[in-house]
Scaffold this motif. Structure first.
Motif, PDB file in Angstrom:
ATOM      1  N   UNK A 200      -7.542  10.160  -0.785  1.00 25.13           N
ATOM      2  CA  UNK A 200      -8.128  10.596   0.491  1.00 25.13           C
ATOM      3  C   UNK A 200      -8.232   9.469   1.515  1.00 25.13           C
ATOM      4  N   UNK A 201      -8.143   8.198   1.085  1.00 26.17           N
ATOM      5  CA  UNK A 201      -8.351   7.115   2.049  1.00 26.17           C
ATOM      6  C   UNK A 201      -7.062   6.653   2.719  1.00 26.17           C
ATOM      7  N   UNK A 202      -5.909   7.240   2.351  1.00 24.57           N
ATOM      8  CA  UNK A 202      -4.643   6.673   2.821  1.00 24.57           C
ATOM      9  C   UNK A 202      -4.527   6.677   4.348  1.00 24.57           C
ATOM     10  N   UNK A 203      -5.013   7.724   5.006  1.00 17.32           N
ATOM     11  CA  UNK A 203      -4.907   7.783   6.463  1.00 17.32           C
ATOM     12  C   UNK A 203      -5.820   6.757   7.124  1.00 17.32           C
ATOM     13  N   UNK A 204      -7.064   6.675   6.653  1.00 15.71           N
ATOM     14  CA  UNK A 204      -8.010   5.733   7.246  1.00 15.71           C
ATOM     15  C   UNK A 204      -7.587   4.287   6.989  1.00 15.71           C
ATOM     16  N   UNK A 205      -7.059   4.033   5.799  1.00 14.29           N
ATOM     17  CA  UNK A 205      -6.620   2.680   5.479  1.00 14.29           C
ATOM     18  C   UNK A 205      -5.430   2.288   6.344  1.00 14.29           C
TER      19      UNK A 205
ATOM     20  N   UNK B  67       7.362   5.187   7.360  1.00 17.10           N
ATOM     21  CA  UNK B  67       6.961   6.574   7.079  1.00 17.10           C
ATOM     22  C   UNK B  67       7.671   7.101   5.829  1.00 17.10           C
ATOM     23  N   UNK B  68       6.897   7.518   4.838  1.00 18.76           N
ATOM     24  CA  UNK B  68       7.432   8.161   3.643  1.00 18.76           C
ATOM     25  C   UNK B  68       7.093   9.648   3.673  1.00 18.76           C
TER      26      UNK B  68
ATOM     27  N   UNK C 293       0.877  -1.172   0.000  1.00 22.61           N
ATOM     28  CA  UNK C 293       0.000   0.000   0.000  1.00 22.61           C
ATOM     29  C   UNK C 293       0.915   1.222   0.000  1.00 22.61           C
ATOM     30  N   UNK C 294       0.913   1.982  -1.122  1.00 26.43           N
ATOM     31  CA  UNK C 294       1.942   2.989  -1.329  1.00 26.43           C
ATOM     32  C   UNK C 294       1.341   4.369  -1.587  1.00 26.43           C
ATOM     33  N   UNK C 295       1.617   5.342  -0.701  1.00 27.67           N
ATOM     34  CA  UNK C 295       1.123   6.710  -0.915  1.00 27.67           C
ATOM     35  C   UNK C 295       2.146   7.570  -1.660  1.00 27.67           C
ATOM     36  N   UNK C 296       1.679   8.322  -2.626  1.00 26.38           N
ATOM     37  CA  UNK C 296       2.519   9.283  -3.339  1.00 26.38           C
ATOM     38  C   UNK C 296       1.836  10.645  -3.305  1.00 26.38           C
ATOM     39  N   UNK C 297       2.487  11.629  -3.867  1.00 27.50           N
ATOM     40  CA  UNK C 297       1.964  12.990  -3.754  1.00 27.50           C
ATOM     41  C   UNK C 297       0.615  13.139  -4.460  1.00 27.50           C
ATOM     42  N   UNK C 298       0.481  12.526  -5.628  1.00 22.05           N
ATOM     43  CA  UNK C 298      -0.719  12.738  -6.442  1.00 22.05           C
ATOM     44  C   UNK C 298      -1.615  11.518  -6.546  1.00 22.05           C
TER      45      UNK C 298
ATOM     46  N   UNK D 194       3.888   3.932   3.995  1.00 18.06           N
ATOM     47  CA  UNK D 194       3.810   2.754   3.140  1.00 18.06           C
ATOM     48  C   UNK D 194       3.643   1.531   4.025  1.00 18.06           C
ATOM     49  N   UNK D 195       2.769   0.632   3.613  1.00 11.61           N
ATOM     50  CA  UNK D 195       2.501  -0.580   4.392  1.00 11.61           C
ATOM     51  C   UNK D 195       2.703  -1.789   3.493  1.00 11.61           C
ATOM     52  N   UNK D 196       3.488  -2.732   3.972  1.00 15.36           N
ATOM     53  CA  UNK D 196       3.700  -3.988   3.258  1.00 15.36           C
ATOM     54  C   UNK D 196       3.202  -5.121   4.136  1.00 15.36           C
ATOM     55  N   UNK D 197       2.364  -5.973   3.556  1.00 15.04           N
ATOM     56  CA  UNK D 197       1.802  -7.105   4.278  1.00 15.04           C
ATOM     57  C   UNK D 197       2.287  -8.389   3.616  1.00 15.04           C
ATOM     58  N   UNK D 198       3.010  -9.207   4.362  1.00 11.90           N
ATOM     59  CA  UNK D 198       3.479 -10.497   3.856  1.00 11.90           C
ATOM     60  C   UNK D 198       2.468 -11.572   4.243  1.00 11.90           C
TER      61      UNK D 198
END
Length: 574
Positions: free
Chosen positions: A236-241, A282-283, A210-215, A288-292
């Motif tokens: 908009x969902x990155x914080x809630x996710x 933290x980026x 799960x990767x957040x970028x500027x745009x 960024x979240x990685x789930x194995x």
């Protein structure tokens, strides 16, 4: 008696177009009547009737009211304000915020006479409004692409009922469910995450990113060793996710400045659960979240399913069935080392054998095995766990990874005092593992006496058996890859992948197959170690003893029709 047409009330825009002599009054009244009966706007009905173009209407309106005209095709969506107009308001009134500066919101609108819409936007946004006239058809496309994508797409995340499975909570200090609902109370986000997890499991993914970028924000799966972009949910969902994932993984939901590690268990049914190892980082634009995905079923596949050649399987089973010795599995991250180790442990797991493991963290829970999660912050290192194991009457010990001299020395000591020890090391091949131990500071005689076998491995993508295609490659090219003269006979067919794939695979590949170099430590290799021989010296001796290197093992998989030449070249060195 007046006709219906003469009684039709003209809109402000219609009167403006009449004044600009672009429409006659009769034409305007006819379009108004048609729009009313079709429950459509005056502009859309006017454009549909082809009496005026969207561009002509926009230019005339801008000129009449003194507002600027703007071509939306020239606007970069990256500059849209973060806070947007409510989606329902934008759709019903055909307005969109283009830019916010100080306390002024510049609003794109195709009908500047719609004062009610502008007042509603000003009330909702709490800002002063400055209208900009745009073409109605372009505005409609922008609303669909931007507003619906950013605001109403959360509704599209509503992917169904999530009552079919749940999350198991085995942490006594974890957050209570009521607190979870308070902190992350967004059903669409919950259902979206559940769908991503289920899709990943069904598609055979090993990791979710799960990767957040500027745009933008994206979700990628690692399938058969390759990352694939699966979804781009609204930014908009990155914080809630992120909060939702942290909550169910027993992490600190308020800490966003440092990396965190967690774990969660997805209960699919009474008989099947899937573990996830979760890591946050933290980026600059979010976490960024990685789930194995840790599927316990992978440890019970059996050694036959891993892809060892018959002689390799025999050598490995002979080594792990000994009462003592050190067996090392090497390879890069994601090469299947853990599954190989757990397969060996599963073979050894019986009521009369005491097995203890130290891992960071434990990846696959197995009944009958004593598993310990190391915790460096609390002083429970691999070496400390190993010392404790030796006081626990062990028969078999598994160490997640040998990282330093202390752990290596303890492993050598345990293997030399009547225990079977299994561990992993990050090296390129089996011969270089021995020199890596020497470089760590382990004495040569300890390596020669304690190490029983080293297996290096890679995972290559497996050709889809439904759509793989026969190919012909010149003999010279095959010789350069690693084929030998003895290979060229009529007993095998060379296959390649179908780039278009089929409905059962991913671009011609489905699943992965192991490529192995299984090297027993014989007397001859032990003598080379004692003389401080190089990895090349050890590799030459292993070749004399019939040990295939990784490239040769990969070539055999190609000859068996299991994988392609490209895959073997990508994951092995010549």
């Amino acid at each position: 008696m007046a006709t219906a047409t003469s009684q039709t009330k003209l809109s402000g825009l219609a009167r403006t177009l009449i004044q600009e002599k672009l429409l006659s009054e009769d034409e305007a009244r006819a379009v108004e009547a048609q729009a009313s009966s079709a429950n459509a706007s005056f502009i859309s009905q006017l454009i549909q009737s082809k009496k005026l173009s969207a561009l002509s209407i926009a230019e005339a309106s801008a000129k009449a009211f003194g507002f600027p005209y703007f071509n939306l095709d020239a606007f970069n969506p990256d500059y849209l304000p973060a806070k947007q107009i409510d989606s329902k308001l934008a759709i019903s009134n055909r307005v969109i915020g283009l830019q916010a500066r100080n306390n002024v919101l510049y609003v794109a609108i195709s009908d500047p006479t719609n004062i009610l819409a502008l007042d509603s936007v000003q009330f909702q946004m709490g800002m002063n409004i400055s209208p900009i006239v745009v073409e109605d058809d372009k505005l409609g496309r922008w609303i669909e692409k931007v507003i619906q994508a950013r605001d109403t797409s959360l509704k599209s995340l509503d992917v169904g009922n999530d009552d079919d499975f749940g999350f198991s909570d085995e942490n006594p200090n974890s957050i209570e469910e009521e607190q979870v609902e308070t902190e992350v109370d967004d059903a669409p986000v919950v259902r979206f995450l559940n769908k991503m997890l289920l899709d990943a499991i069904n598609m055979g993914a090993s990791d979710l990113h799960f990767e957040p970028y500027e745009k933008f924000y994206r979700v990628r799966y690692r399938i058969d060793g390759a990352l694939r972009e699966i979804n781009q949910p609204p930014l908009a969902i990155k914080e809630k996710l992120a909060s939702r994932i942290k909550v169910i993984s027993s992490m600190d939901i308020s800490e966003k400045r440092i990396p965190q590690d967690g774990r969660m268990k997805l209960v699919l049914s009474k008989t099947r659960t899937i573990d996830f190892r979760v890591s946050t980082l933290p980026l600059i634009h979010g976490e960024k979240i990685v789930m194995r995905i840790l599927d316990p079923a992978s440890a019970t596949l059996g050694i036959e399913a891993l892809g060892y050649e018959p002689i390799q399987k025999e050598r490995l089973l002979n080594a792990v069935s000994r009462p003592y010795g050190l067996v090392l599995v090497t390879g890069p991250t994601g090469s299947g080392k853990t599954v190989s180790l757990y397969t060996c442990l599963n073979i050894l797991n019986s009521p009369d054998v005491n097995i203890s493991t130290a891992e960071d963290p434990c990846e696959i829970p197995l009944a009958g095995i004593n598993q310990v999660n190391v915790n460096d912050k609390q002083g429970l290192t691999f070496a400390a766990a190993l010392k404790s194991f030796l006081r626990q009457d062990p028969d078999v010990i598994m160490i997640g990874e040998i990282r330093d001299l202390e752990t290596a020395d303890m492993a050598i000591k345990a293997a030399s005092t009547g225990h079977m020890v299994l561990s992993t090391l990050h090296t390129n091949d089996a011969p270089s593992t021995l020199t890596r131990l020497l470089n760590m500071g382990v004495a040569p005689f300890n390596i020669a006496s304690a190490v029983s076998l080293i297996t290096a491995q890679r995972l290559a993508r497996r050709l889809c058996k439904h759509c793989k295609i026969p190919i012909n490659v010149p003999k010279e090219a095959l010789l350069n890859v690693g084929f030998i003269e003895e290979d060229f006979n009529e007993s095998w067919q060379l296959y390649g992948h179908n780039p278009e794939g089929c409905e059962l695979c991913n671009a011609g590949y489905k699943g992965r197959v192991g490529i192995y170099q299984v090297m027993p430590i014989t007397d001859a290799i032990s003598r080379i170690i004692m003389k401080n021989g190089t990895a090349h010296d050890i590799a030459d001796q292993a070749k004399i003893e019939g040990v295939n290197d990784l490239r040769r093992s990969g070539v055999l998989k190609v000859m068996q029709g299991l994988t392609s030449i490209e895959e073997v070249e990508a994951c092995t060195n010549e």
